[in-house]
Write a protein that holds these residues in place. Sequence first.
Motif, mmCIF file in Angstrom:
data_model
loop_
_atom_site.group_PDB
_atom_site.id
_atom_site.type_symbol
_atom_site.label_atom_id
_atom_site.label_comp_id
_atom_site.label_asym_id
_atom_site.label_seq_id
_atom_site.Cartn_x
_atom_site.Cartn_y
_atom_site.Cartn_z
ATOM 1 N N PHE A 152 6.811 -1.546 -3.334
ATOM 2 C CA PHE A 152 7.467 -0.699 -2.340
ATOM 3 C C PHE A 152 7.568 0.770 -2.756
ATOM 4 C CE2 PHE A 152 11.436 0.660 -0.054
ATOM 5 C CZ PHE A 152 10.961 0.508 1.232
ATOM 6 N N THR A 153 8.029 1.033 -3.968
ATOM 7 C CA THR A 153 8.159 2.424 -4.425
ATOM 8 C C THR A 153 6.795 3.094 -4.538
ATOM 9 O OG1 THR A 153 10.139 1.781 -5.657
ATOM 10 C CG2 THR A 153 9.200 3.932 -6.171
ATOM 11 N N ASP A 154 5.794 2.344 -4.982
ATOM 12 C CA ASP A 154 4.427 2.875 -5.057
ATOM 13 C C ASP A 154 3.932 3.278 -3.665
ATOM 14 O OD1 ASP A 154 3.977 2.110 -7.962
ATOM 15 O OD2 ASP A 154 4.309 0.129 -7.099
ATOM 16 N N VAL A 155 4.191 2.409 -2.692
ATOM 17 C CA VAL A 155 3.783 2.690 -1.305
ATOM 18 C C VAL A 155 4.489 3.943 -0.791
ATOM 19 C CG1 VAL A 155 3.813 1.830 1.081
ATOM 20 C CG2 VAL A 155 3.261 0.272 -0.782
ATOM 21 N N ALA A 156 5.751 4.101 -1.165
ATOM 22 C CA ALA A 156 6.526 5.264 -0.706
ATOM 23 C C ALA A 156 6.005 6.575 -1.283
ATOM 24 C CB ALA A 156 7.998 5.081 -1.080
ATOM 25 N N LEU A 157 5.598 6.551 -2.548
ATOM 26 C CA LEU A 157 5.237 7.789 -3.248
ATOM 27 C C LEU A 157 3.765 8.157 -3.178
ATOM 28 C CD1 LEU A 157 6.022 10.165 -5.107
ATOM 29 C CD2 LEU A 157 5.830 8.599 -7.053
ATOM 30 N N ILE A 158 2.868 7.195 -3.252
ATOM 31 C CA ILE A 158 1.439 7.504 -3.415
ATOM 32 C C ILE A 158 0.862 8.387 -2.302
ATOM 33 C CG2 ILE A 158 0.559 5.342 -2.386
ATOM 34 C CD1 ILE A 158 -0.931 7.404 -5.359
ATOM 35 N N PRO A 159 1.339 8.325 -1.047
ATOM 36 C CA PRO A 159 0.773 9.245 -0.051
ATOM 37 C C PRO A 159 0.908 10.721 -0.428
ATOM 38 C CG PRO A 159 1.952 7.488 1.051
ATOM 39 C CD PRO A 159 2.258 7.349 -0.410
ATOM 40 N N PHE A 160 1.929 11.066 -1.214
ATOM 41 C CA PHE A 160 2.117 12.465 -1.593
ATOM 42 C C PHE A 160 1.108 12.915 -2.646
ATOM 43 C CE2 PHE A 160 6.088 11.253 0.381
ATOM 44 C CZ PHE A 160 6.274 12.315 1.260
ATOM 45 N N TYR A 161 0.318 11.991 -3.143
ATOM 46 C CA TYR A 161 -0.804 12.372 -4.012
ATOM 47 C C TYR A 161 -1.781 13.260 -3.244
ATOM 48 C CZ TYR A 161 -4.730 11.804 -7.310
ATOM 49 O OH TYR A 161 -5.758 12.017 -8.202
ATOM 50 N N THR A 162 -1.841 13.074 -1.922
ATOM 51 C CA THR A 162 -2.736 13.907 -1.097
ATOM 52 C C THR A 162 -2.258 15.359 -1.056
ATOM 53 O OG1 THR A 162 -1.529 13.419 0.968
ATOM 54 C CG2 THR A 162 -3.360 11.953 0.384
ATOM 55 N N TRP A 163 -1.018 15.601 -1.460
ATOM 56 C CA TRP A 163 -0.477 16.963 -1.505
ATOM 57 C C TRP A 163 -0.713 17.638 -2.857
ATOM 58 C CZ3 TRP A 163 5.088 17.630 0.949
ATOM 59 C CH2 TRP A 163 5.007 17.389 2.325
ATOM 60 N N ALA A 186 -1.056 7.608 -10.277
ATOM 61 C CA ALA A 186 -1.662 7.897 -8.976
ATOM 62 C C ALA A 186 -3.135 7.485 -8.959
ATOM 63 C CB ALA A 186 -1.518 9.377 -8.643
ATOM 64 N N LYS A 187 -3.828 7.776 -10.046
ATOM 65 C CA LYS A 187 -5.256 7.411 -10.119
ATOM 66 C C LYS A 187 -5.419 5.892 -10.167
ATOM 67 C CE LYS A 187 -6.885 11.754 -12.030
ATOM 68 N NZ LYS A 187 -7.456 12.478 -13.176
ATOM 69 N N ARG A 188 -4.468 5.212 -10.807
ATOM 70 C CA ARG A 188 -4.477 3.748 -10.840
ATOM 71 C C ARG A 188 -4.301 3.190 -9.425
ATOM 72 N NH1 ARG A 188 -0.217 3.120 -13.991
ATOM 73 N NH2 ARG A 188 -1.462 3.818 -15.751
ATOM 74 N N MET A 190 -5.050 4.712 -6.692
ATOM 75 C CA MET A 190 -6.240 5.061 -5.899
ATOM 76 C C MET A 190 -7.399 4.095 -6.117
ATOM 77 S SD MET A 190 -5.731 7.577 -3.819
ATOM 78 C CE MET A 190 -7.371 8.209 -3.440
ATOM 79 N N GLN A 191 -7.331 3.308 -7.169
ATOM 80 C CA GLN A 191 -8.366 2.299 -7.400
ATOM 81 C C GLN A 191 -8.207 1.099 -6.457
ATOM 82 O OE1 GLN A 191 -8.074 1.424 -11.592
ATOM 83 N NE2 GLN A 191 -8.893 3.408 -12.199
ATOM 84 N N ARG A 192 -7.056 1.002 -5.815
ATOM 85 C CA ARG A 192 -6.830 -0.060 -4.846
ATOM 86 C C ARG A 192 -7.450 0.346 -3.512
ATOM 87 N NH1 ARG A 192 -2.888 -3.442 -6.821
ATOM 88 N NH2 ARG A 192 -2.544 -4.406 -4.787
ATOM 89 N N GLU A 193 -8.183 -0.554 -2.922
ATOM 90 C CA GLU A 193 -8.849 -0.261 -1.652
ATOM 91 C C GLU A 193 -7.843 0.077 -0.554
ATOM 92 O OE1 GLU A 193 -11.798 -2.512 1.476
ATOM 93 O OE2 GLU A 193 -11.955 -3.052 -0.643
ATOM 94 N N SER A 194 -6.691 -0.609 -0.581
ATOM 95 C CA SER A 194 -5.657 -0.367 0.436
ATOM 96 C C SER A 194 -5.184 1.077 0.407
ATOM 97 C CB SER A 194 -4.461 -1.301 0.210
ATOM 98 O OG SER A 194 -3.842 -1.026 -1.043
ATOM 99 N N VAL A 195 -5.192 1.678 -0.773
ATOM 100 C CA VAL A 195 -4.737 3.065 -0.932
ATOM 101 C C VAL A 195 -5.881 4.041 -0.655
ATOM 102 C CG1 VAL A 195 -3.765 4.763 -2.534
ATOM 103 C CG2 VAL A 195 -2.963 2.385 -2.595
ATOM 104 N N SER A 196 -7.008 3.835 -1.310
ATOM 105 C CA SER A 196 -8.117 4.790 -1.194
ATOM 106 C C SER A 196 -8.609 4.929 0.251
ATOM 107 C CB SER A 196 -9.274 4.391 -2.111
ATOM 108 O OG SER A 196 -9.797 3.129 -1.737
ATOM 109 N N LYS A 197 -8.547 3.831 1.016
ATOM 110 C CA LYS A 197 -9.018 3.882 2.410
ATOM 111 C C LYS A 197 -7.951 4.415 3.363
ATOM 112 C CE LYS A 197 -12.824 0.644 2.378
ATOM 113 N NZ LYS A 197 -13.473 -0.517 3.035
ATOM 114 N N SER A 198 -6.713 4.501 2.879
ATOM 115 C CA SER A 198 -5.603 4.948 3.736
ATOM 116 C C SER A 198 -5.263 6.419 3.535
ATOM 117 C CB SER A 198 -4.350 4.105 3.466
ATOM 118 O OG SER A 198 -4.584 2.745 3.737
ATOM 119 N N LEU A 199 -5.719 7.000 2.417
ATOM 120 C CA LEU A 199 -5.386 8.388 2.082
ATOM 121 C C LEU A 199 -6.561 9.324 2.359
ATOM 122 C CD1 LEU A 199 -2.926 7.077 0.766
ATOM 123 C CD2 LEU A 199 -3.257 8.535 -1.216
#
Length: 219
Positions: A152-163, A186-188, A190-199
């Motif tokens: 949950f916390t990872d999901v909340a924070l990782i989108p701000f990596y795009t900033w 953050a780079k870890r 981004m290795q998840r497909e769910s993250v890399s394809k959503s950002l």
Amino acid sequence: MSDEIILLDFWSSPFAMRVRIALAEKGIEYEAREEDLSNKSSLLLKMNPVHKQIPVLIHKGRPVCESLIIVQYIDEVWSHKSPLLPSHPYHRANARFWADFVDKKIYPTGKLVWGATGEVQEAAKKELIESMKVLEGELGDKPYFGGESFGFTDVALIPFYTWFYSLETCGDFSIIANCPNLVAWAKRCMQRESVSKSLPDQYKVYCFLMELKKKFEAK
């Protein structure tokens, strides 16, 4: 199933990214409808009449609003796969605390770093670095905030990596120099497909934010 699930979305919104990641983690098919935030659709105004903001998840015709509430809803409804919140009440509360910290500390100060200038920007930069260091301290040497599994916390924070590129460019500082473990996290993620394809791409986001800044300055 996708006809039962609609996401009112906007490509550069970190809050909408959270929902996209959660849906991807669960393997849920859905229809994404990109909103024009300068000319909001009648569906958005109908489904979120209070805030009139994205993201909105429409499930079987019923709206769920506010990104962290939507992520929790997704986790509860589709609980059979990739749990995002821990099962233990204390750990669950802790995850919610840090997600709330992201909303209260990272989003508003980050917005001032790329959107403001002068003393306001400088003060925001210092506060942002402090907040990032607090998050890095909470992360410790764990792969993810909740431990071994992405949550949950990872999901909340990782989108701000795009900033990150926008923050570094506008604020003239290095995030990796101040918070190397947070960048490694953050780079870890981004290795998840769910993250890399959503950002979206950081440079594309930078161009968008600078256009937004020009509009604010012109008003």
